[in-house]
Design an enzyme around this catalytic site. Structure first.
Site, PDB file in Angstrom:
ATOM      1  N   ASP A 245       0.823  -1.214   0.000  1.00 28.50           N
ATOM      2  CA  ASP A 245       0.000   0.000   0.000  1.00 28.50           C
ATOM      3  C   ASP A 245       0.849   1.253   0.000  1.00 28.50           C
ATOM      4  OD1 ASP A 245      -2.321  -1.408   0.151  1.00 28.50           O
ATOM      5  OD2 ASP A 245      -2.518  -1.247   2.325  1.00 28.50           O
TER       6      ASP A 245
ATOM      7  N   LYS B 248      -3.395   3.078  -2.095  1.00 26.03           N
ATOM      8  CA  LYS B 248      -4.681   3.762  -1.981  1.00 26.03           C
ATOM      9  C   LYS B 248      -4.388   5.146  -1.439  1.00 26.03           C
ATOM     10  CE  LYS B 248      -6.671  -0.493  -0.284  1.00 26.03           C
ATOM     11  NZ  LYS B 248      -7.215  -1.145   0.898  1.00 26.03           N
TER      12      LYS B 248
ATOM     13  N   THR C 104       1.273  -0.135  15.016  1.00 22.71           N
ATOM     14  CA  THR C 104       0.261   0.709  14.378  1.00 22.71           C
ATOM     15  C   THR C 104       0.565   2.200  14.510  1.00 22.71           C
ATOM     16  OG1 THR C 104      -2.073   1.286  14.286  1.00 22.71           O
ATOM     17  CG2 THR C 104      -1.237   0.641  16.446  1.00 22.71           C
TER      18      THR C 104
ATOM     19  N   MET D 283      -7.579   8.724   9.485  1.00 18.34           N
ATOM     20  CA  MET D 283      -8.248   9.166   8.262  1.00 18.34           C
ATOM     21  C   MET D 283      -9.096  10.404   8.535  1.00 18.34           C
ATOM     22  SD  MET D 283      -9.233   5.384   6.809  1.00 18.34           S
ATOM     23  CE  MET D 283      -9.443   4.522   8.365  1.00 18.34           C
TER      24      MET D 283
ATOM     25  N   GLY E 179       3.751  10.776  10.294  1.00 15.77           N
ATOM     26  CA  GLY E 179       4.489  10.451  11.510  1.00 15.77           C
ATOM     27  C   GLY E 179       5.577   9.409  11.298  1.00 15.77           C
TER      28      GLY E 179
ATOM     29  N   ASP F  55      -0.535  -1.684  11.328  1.00 20.75           N
ATOM     30  CA  ASP F  55      -0.965  -3.046  11.630  1.00 20.75           C
ATOM     31  C   ASP F  55      -2.028  -3.453  10.598  1.00 20.75           C
ATOM     32  OD1 ASP F  55      -1.212  -5.277  13.888  1.00 20.75           O
ATOM     33  OD2 ASP F  55      -3.206  -4.822  13.107  1.00 20.75           O
TER      34      ASP F  55
HETATM   35  N1  SAH Z   1      -3.375  -0.062   9.403  1.00 18.66           N
HETATM   36  C1  SAH Z   1      -2.887   1.272   9.600  1.00 18.66           C
HETATM   37  C2  SAH Z   1      -3.972   2.307   9.477  1.00 18.66           C
HETATM   38  C3  SAH Z   1      -4.589   2.373   8.126  1.00 18.66           C
HETATM   39  S1  SAH Z   1      -5.812   3.602   7.980  1.00 18.66           S
HETATM   40  C4  SAH Z   1      -2.155   1.360  10.929  1.00 18.66           C
HETATM   41  O1  SAH Z   1      -2.276   0.469  11.760  1.00 18.66           O
HETATM   42  O2  SAH Z   1      -1.425   2.324  11.144  1.00 18.66           O
HETATM   43  C5  SAH Z   1      -4.909   4.921   7.286  1.00 18.66           C
HETATM   44  C6  SAH Z   1      -4.747   6.046   8.291  1.00 18.66           C
HETATM   45  O3  SAH Z   1      -3.725   5.730   9.200  1.00 18.66           O
HETATM   46  C7  SAH Z   1      -4.303   7.354   7.692  1.00 18.66           C
HETATM   47  O4  SAH Z   1      -5.370   8.060   7.132  1.00 18.66           O
HETATM   48  C8  SAH Z   1      -3.752   8.054   8.900  1.00 18.66           C
HETATM   49  O5  SAH Z   1      -4.773   8.548   9.712  1.00 18.66           O
HETATM   50  C9  SAH Z   1      -3.117   6.906   9.641  1.00 18.66           C
HETATM   51  N2  SAH Z   1      -1.668   6.811   9.372  1.00 18.66           N
HETATM   52  C10 SAH Z   1      -1.002   5.757   8.908  1.00 18.66           C
HETATM   53  N3  SAH Z   1       0.309   5.988   8.856  1.00 18.66           N
HETATM   54  C11 SAH Z   1       0.475   7.242   9.300  1.00 18.66           C
HETATM   55  C12 SAH Z   1       1.615   8.084   9.497  1.00 18.66           C
HETATM   56  N4  SAH Z   1       2.852   7.662   9.215  1.00 18.66           N
HETATM   57  N5  SAH Z   1       1.426   9.323   9.977  1.00 18.66           N
HETATM   58  C13 SAH Z   1       0.200   9.764  10.283  1.00 18.66           C
HETATM   59  N6  SAH Z   1      -0.909   9.021  10.122  1.00 18.66           N
HETATM   60  C14 SAH Z   1      -0.773   7.776   9.637  1.00 18.66           C
END
Ligand code: SAH
Length: 477
Positions: A28, A50, A111, A165, A194, A83
């Site tokens: 992804d 995505k 995560t 999100m 982040g 995650d």
């Molecule tokens: N499975 C992922 C989340 C997927 S949903 C996890 O566990 O982290 C996607 C959302 O995750 C993004 O819209 C944002 O809100 C958050 N996200 C994922 N990586 C991020 C990052 N490096 N910095 C900030 N937000 C992040």
């Protein structure tokens, strides 16, 4: 499999182990670029990225790709940001595999919901401030705010709300919480990208968060943290003082030798991308006899290792060297020799070919140089000039590893002229003028100049600590 939140240091050991054996990797957009560099050279890469609610590749199609590759008998890794089971649709994909009778496993990941706040200095729970955490999506399937019990959420005091999100709906979300009775002065933060070098964090209050995010132009991916713990961000920001914080640094040496350097750069705060530009291959064929020399010179760790590999291949023994003096170009090579039970008799004060040659020439006698094929002429030219009696045996060969350069690099760290050339070979059109080249010595710096780097920094001595120091100097410029 979870890839972690972005920084390659935050992927799990298990993920790294499995990735090494993958035939095909389906990933992804949120998977960190540093993580992608661990995909083996020969593996198929499928980007099903995505972005912000749009699904360039529909979920059905992703599942079809997984099934198709699996049916070909491939080891398929489905790599997801953070995650896989937290807003990652990992469960749906697992169901599809189960339905098709395809065996699978799950590797949890670090995560973003927890790691991104942590990187910004926000503990999601904190004694006296917050004793519970909710992780919520701020995005419904239709695009608007999801139907949540906002009144219930607004009543929560001493809880932390983490919204994923949430960039697009941030304004509506904060408003809805305030309408439901949440105090507009509740601490709040938004953290963009982040754990990467491009991380940005804005902190304020529930009532001001939307305006702050607009002012700073926060874009996805970002995480919203609402609750008393958000007020700790400033106090606990532990990254701002790191000298390489906010920098994306490529480590270009061969993978098997990159570990320590990567770690040191990460310790200094960099986002490290391992981008090996060269690989080494031990030459085949028989080694000539090693007896009868007064001095044997080594110029690299790889050379030491290659010698022992080749001796073992031929069932030969290091004692052939007899009482020859052992010379090493620098401390890393000396340490590799020491680990093989060879004490070093001579190491120059300046760790380069010229100084090694000068020292050997001074000592005299018959010399054997054990090094890379097409090694730097500096060493041999100087020995020849001094009329030294030497022979040279190439032990290994270096070749360039071609790949596309990582995007948006601030710096590349080079431990040899060949890594510079390998890097340049990956970008035949140039295009790395903005990248600072941090070089281990003058030879390497010269190669960087020839390759077209405009900002070149050279380590004070040819050691990893000095190299990292040079990176810190480069960062301050
Ligand atoms: N499975 C992922 C989340 C997927 S949903 C996890 O566990 O982290 C996607 C959302 O995750 C993004 O819209 C944002 O809100 C958050 N996200 C994922 N990586 C991020 C990052 N490096 N910095 C900030 N937000 C992040």
């Amino acid at each position: 499999m979870g890839a972690g939140p972005g920084d390659a240091g935050l992927m799990t050991l298990r993920a790294r182990e499995i990735l090494e054996d993958a035939d095909c990797v389906v990933y992804d957009r949120l998977v960190g670029e540093g993580v992608l560099t661990f995909i083996p050279e020969g593996a198929e890469r499928v980007d099903v990225g995505k972005s912000g609610g749009h699904h360039p590749i529909p979920q059905r199609e992703i599942e079809a790709i997984l099934l198709d590759r699996a049916r070909l008998g491939k080891r398929v890794v489905r790599l997801k940001g953070g995650d896989p089971f937290l807003f990652g649709r990992g469960g749906e994909e697992a169901e599809a595999l189960r339905a098709a009778g395809i065996p699978f496993g799950i590797v949890p990941g670090v995560t973003s919901a927890l790691a991104v706040p942590a990187w910004a200095g926000i503990p999601v729970t904190h004694r006296g401030l917050s004793s519970a955490l909710r992780i919520i999506t701020a995005h419904s399937e239709k695009g608007g705010l999801p139907g949540l019990d906002f009144e219930g959420l607004a009543r929560t005091k001493g809880e932390t709300l983490v919204f994923l999100m949430g960039v697009k709906n941030a304004g509506a979300l904060c408003q809805r919480l305030m309408d439901a009775g949440m105090d507009s002065g509740t601490p709040a933060a938004a953290i963009e990208r982040g754990t990467t070098a491009r991380q940005r964090c804005v902190t304020g209050e529930l009532g001001s968060l939307k305006a702050l995010m607009e002012e700073r132009k926060i874009t996805p991916p970002a995480i919203l943290v609402i609750g008393p713990v958000a007020s700790l961000a400033e106090k606990l920001d532990w990254r701002a003082s790191l000298p390489l914080s906010g920098l994306r640094v490529a480590v270009t040496r061969p993978r098997e030798r990159a570990g320590r350097l990567s770690r040191m750069l990460r310790d200094a705060g960099a986002e490290v991308l391992e981008f090996p530009c060269i690989a080494t291959e031990v030459l085949s064929g028989a080694l000539p006899p090693l007896a009868g020399f007064d001095w044997v010179g080594f110029t690299s760790v790889t050379g030491v290792q290659a010698l022992f590999t080749r001796l073992a291949r031929e069932e030969r023994d290091i004692r052939e060297l007899g009482s020859a003096g052992i010379a090493a170009i620098g401390p890393a090579t000396a340490e590799a020799l020491r680990l093989c039970g060879l004490r070093v008799d001579f190491m120059p004060e300046v760790y380069d070919g010229a100084h090694l040659a000068a020292g050997l020439a001074e000592r005299g006698g018959r010399m054997l140089l054990l090094r890379a094929e097409k090694g730097s002429p500096e060493l041999t030219d100087l020995l020849r000039e001094r009329g030294a009696d030497f022979s040279e045996v190439p032990l290994y060969r270096t070749h360039y590893v071609k790949a596309s350069l990582p995007e948006d690099l601030d710096m590349a760290v080079f431990t040899s002229a060949s890594t510079v050339r390998g890097f340049a070979a990956c970008a035949p059109e140039g295009g790395f003028a903005a990248v600072k080249a941090v070089c281990i010595g003058v030879q390497t710096a010269r190669a960087a100049e020839e390759a077209g780097f405009e900002q070149i920094f050279t380590a004070a001595s040819a050691t990893l600590p000095a190299l990292v120091e040079a990176a810190v100097t480069a960062a301050a410029v």
